[in-house]
Design a protein around this motif. Structure first.
Motif, PDB file in Angstrom:
ATOM      1  N   GLU A   1       1.033  -1.371   0.168  1.00  0.00           N
ATOM      2  CA  GLU A   1       0.007   0.057   0.100  1.00  0.00           C
ATOM      3  C   GLU A   1       0.916   1.182   0.052  1.00  0.00           C
ATOM      4  O   GLU A   1       1.975   1.246   0.156  1.00  0.00           O
ATOM      5  CB  GLU A   1      -0.748  -0.054   1.291  1.00  0.00           C
ATOM      6  N   ARG A   2       0.270   2.534  -0.232  1.00  0.00           N
ATOM      7  CA  ARG A   2       1.080   3.764  -0.067  1.00  0.00           C
ATOM      8  C   ARG A   2       0.045   4.511   0.950  1.00  0.00           C
ATOM      9  O   ARG A   2      -1.148   4.443   1.017  1.00  0.00           O
ATOM     10  CB  ARG A   2       0.864   4.463  -1.415  1.00  0.00           C
ATOM     11  N   VAL A   3       0.742   5.259   1.864  1.00  0.00           N
ATOM     12  CA  VAL A   3       0.266   5.892   2.859  1.00  0.00           C
ATOM     13  C   VAL A   3       0.447   7.246   2.777  1.00  0.00           C
ATOM     14  O   VAL A   3       1.621   7.795   2.220  1.00  0.00           O
ATOM     15  CB  VAL A   3       0.802   5.652   4.243  1.00  0.00           C
ATOM     16  N   CYS A   4      -0.860   8.053   2.999  1.00  0.00           N
ATOM     17  CA  CYS A   4      -0.795   9.486   2.716  1.00  0.00           C
ATOM     18  C   CYS A   4      -0.112  10.052   4.033  1.00  0.00           C
ATOM     19  O   CYS A   4      -0.831   9.895   5.113  1.00  0.00           O
ATOM     20  CB  CYS A   4      -2.112  10.298   2.758  1.00  0.00           C
ATOM     21  N   ILE A   5       1.229  10.611   3.879  1.00  0.00           N
ATOM     22  CA  ILE A   5       1.707  11.186   5.242  1.00  0.00           C
ATOM     23  C   ILE A   5       1.709  12.806   5.366  1.00  0.00           C
ATOM     24  O   ILE A   5       1.956  13.187   6.589  1.00  0.00           O
ATOM     25  CB  ILE A   5       3.137  10.603   5.193  1.00  0.00           C
ATOM     26  N   ALA A   6       1.249  13.387   4.392  1.00  0.00           N
ATOM     27  CA  ALA A   6       1.215  14.810   4.323  1.00  0.00           C
ATOM     28  C   ALA A   6       0.322  15.232   3.284  1.00  0.00           C
ATOM     29  O   ALA A   6       0.069  14.643   2.149  1.00  0.00           O
ATOM     30  CB  ALA A   6       2.444  15.539   4.405  1.00  0.00           C
ATOM     31  N   ALA A   7      -0.436  16.278   3.652  1.00  0.00           N
ATOM     32  CA  ALA A   7      -1.230  16.756   2.486  1.00  0.00           C
ATOM     33  C   ALA A   7      -1.597  18.534   2.727  1.00  0.00           C
ATOM     34  O   ALA A   7      -1.588  18.825   3.795  1.00  0.00           O
ATOM     35  CB  ALA A   7      -2.684  16.001   2.627  1.00  0.00           C
ATOM     36  N   ALA A   8      -1.996  18.971   1.596  1.00  0.00           N
ATOM     37  CA  ALA A   8      -2.344  20.448   1.558  1.00  0.00           C
ATOM     38  C   ALA A   8      -3.554  20.335   0.699  1.00  0.00           C
ATOM     39  O   ALA A   8      -3.422  20.318  -0.342  1.00  0.00           O
ATOM     40  CB  ALA A   8      -1.234  21.324   1.193  1.00  0.00           C
ATOM     41  N   GLU A   9      -4.813  20.812   1.059  1.00  0.00           N
ATOM     42  CA  GLU A   9      -5.950  20.739   0.367  1.00  0.00           C
ATOM     43  C   GLU A   9      -6.293  21.902  -0.063  1.00  0.00           C
ATOM     44  O   GLU A   9      -5.897  23.199   0.351  1.00  0.00           O
ATOM     45  CB  GLU A   9      -7.196  20.275   1.442  1.00  0.00           C
ATOM     46  N   ARG A  10      -6.841  21.938  -1.480  1.00  0.00           N
ATOM     47  CA  ARG A  10      -7.364  23.310  -1.983  1.00  0.00           C
ATOM     48  C   ARG A  10      -8.658  23.793  -1.182  1.00  0.00           C
ATOM     49  O   ARG A  10      -9.296  23.096  -0.555  1.00  0.00           O
ATOM     50  CB  ARG A  10      -7.839  22.837  -3.197  1.00  0.00           C
ATOM     51  N   ALA A  11      -8.526  24.999  -0.784  1.00  0.00           N
ATOM     52  CA  ALA A  11      -9.380  25.634  -0.018  1.00  0.00           C
ATOM     53  C   ALA A  11     -10.938  25.657  -0.525  1.00  0.00           C
ATOM     54  O   ALA A  11     -11.770  25.433   0.263  1.00  0.00           O
ATOM     55  CB  ALA A  11      -9.041  27.030   0.463  1.00  0.00           C
ATOM     56  N   THR A  12     -11.078  25.893  -1.762  1.00  0.00           N
ATOM     57  CA  THR A  12     -12.479  26.251  -2.254  1.00  0.00           C
ATOM     58  C   THR A  12     -12.440  25.254  -3.661  1.00  0.00           C
ATOM     59  O   THR A  12     -11.518  24.684  -4.111  1.00  0.00           O
ATOM     60  CB  THR A  12     -12.505  27.761  -2.718  1.00  0.00           C
ATOM     61  N   GLY A  13     -13.790  25.043  -3.943  1.00  0.00           N
ATOM     62  CA  GLY A  13     -14.244  24.394  -4.980  1.00  0.00           C
ATOM     63  C   GLY A  13     -14.214  23.153  -5.127  1.00  0.00           C
ATOM     64  O   GLY A  13     -13.939  22.554  -3.983  1.00  0.00           O
TER      65      GLY A  13
END
Length: 234
Positions: free
Chosen positions: A107-119
């Motif tokens: 598997e691959r694990v999401c260890i960090a993320a930056a989400e789009r604020a809108t839309g």
């Protein structure tokens, strides 16, 4: 067995842990992957199981145990220390949600993320576990693995060895509706010391916004971000 410390039992133990990290392993798999004699491999694997560094899946194969995660929680992680700022830069530059993935077995694990604020966006929760058989992040994390690991995981993959060859050649991957209908993504490799692959950095979003050839647009941003992460790690 990779690097040698000069302390045989430590080297063999690490080789077993590495072999199991690549994919679930029966005793015969451990012997084949490590070249450790069967009796020794069995003795060390069982000892690691007692200490919860290994456990067994439903088929009786050795897999990473929970204590590995417990120990890792106390470790300093330079990759994560620098990831936040760089992922935010990718999100703001690309205008899309951004993720950082590590491989964990199959598997691959999401260890960090930056989400789009809108839309409309594609949210990948922190800690989410995704298969290594679909998506641009999976392609990157698999492309630089051993031929044996690639052959095993390609059996159920949505991409081919030729796809992985293209990823290695151009230095990035893209997928269109491969892991999830309606979603496109682009990923680039992050290398550590000795050109060892340590992560995949990705952007993802709806196909109608990223288009059918998202790599042309987003690959330069992601490869620049990957180089920044690599520089931070060095």
């Amino acid at each position: 067995m990779g690097q040698h410390s000069g302390i045989g039992v430590i080297d063999k133990t690490v080789a077993i842990l590495q072999a199991v990290a690549e994919a679930p392993a029966a005793l015969s798999d451990l012997v084949e992957r490590t070249d450790i004699p069967r009796a020794t491999a069995h003795r060390l694997a069982v000892a690691l199981e007692v200490h919860r560094l290994l456990t067994r899946d439903a088929d009786g194969r050795f897999v990473p145990g929970p204590r590995l995660g417990e120990l890792a929680a106390h470790a300093s992680d330079p990759l994560l220390e620098h990831a936040g700022e760089i992922l935010s830069w990718v999100r703001d530059t690309a205008g899309e949600s951004t993720q950082l993935y590590r491989r964990d077995g199959r598997e691959r694990v999401c260890i960090a993320a930056a989400e789009r604020a809108t839309g409309l966006r594609t949210t990948v929760p922190l800690g989410a576990r995704l298969p290594l058989t679909a998506g641009s992040g999976a392609q990157v994390l698999l492309a630089w693995e051993s031929p044996e690991t690639i052959a095993t995981l390609l059996q159920n993959a949505e991409f081919t060895e030729r796809t992985l060859g293209d990823v290695r050649r151009r230095g990035w991957a893209q997928s269109i509706g491969q892991r999830e209908v309606g979603v496109a993504s682009v990923s680039a490799p992050v290398f550590g010391a000795n050109r060892r692959l340590v992560a995949a950095i990705s952007v993802s979003g709806p196909i109608e916004r990223l288009g059918r050839s998202p790599g042309q647009r987003f690959a330069p941003i992601l490869t620049a971000a990957a180089q920044r992460l690599q520089a931070a790690l060095s």
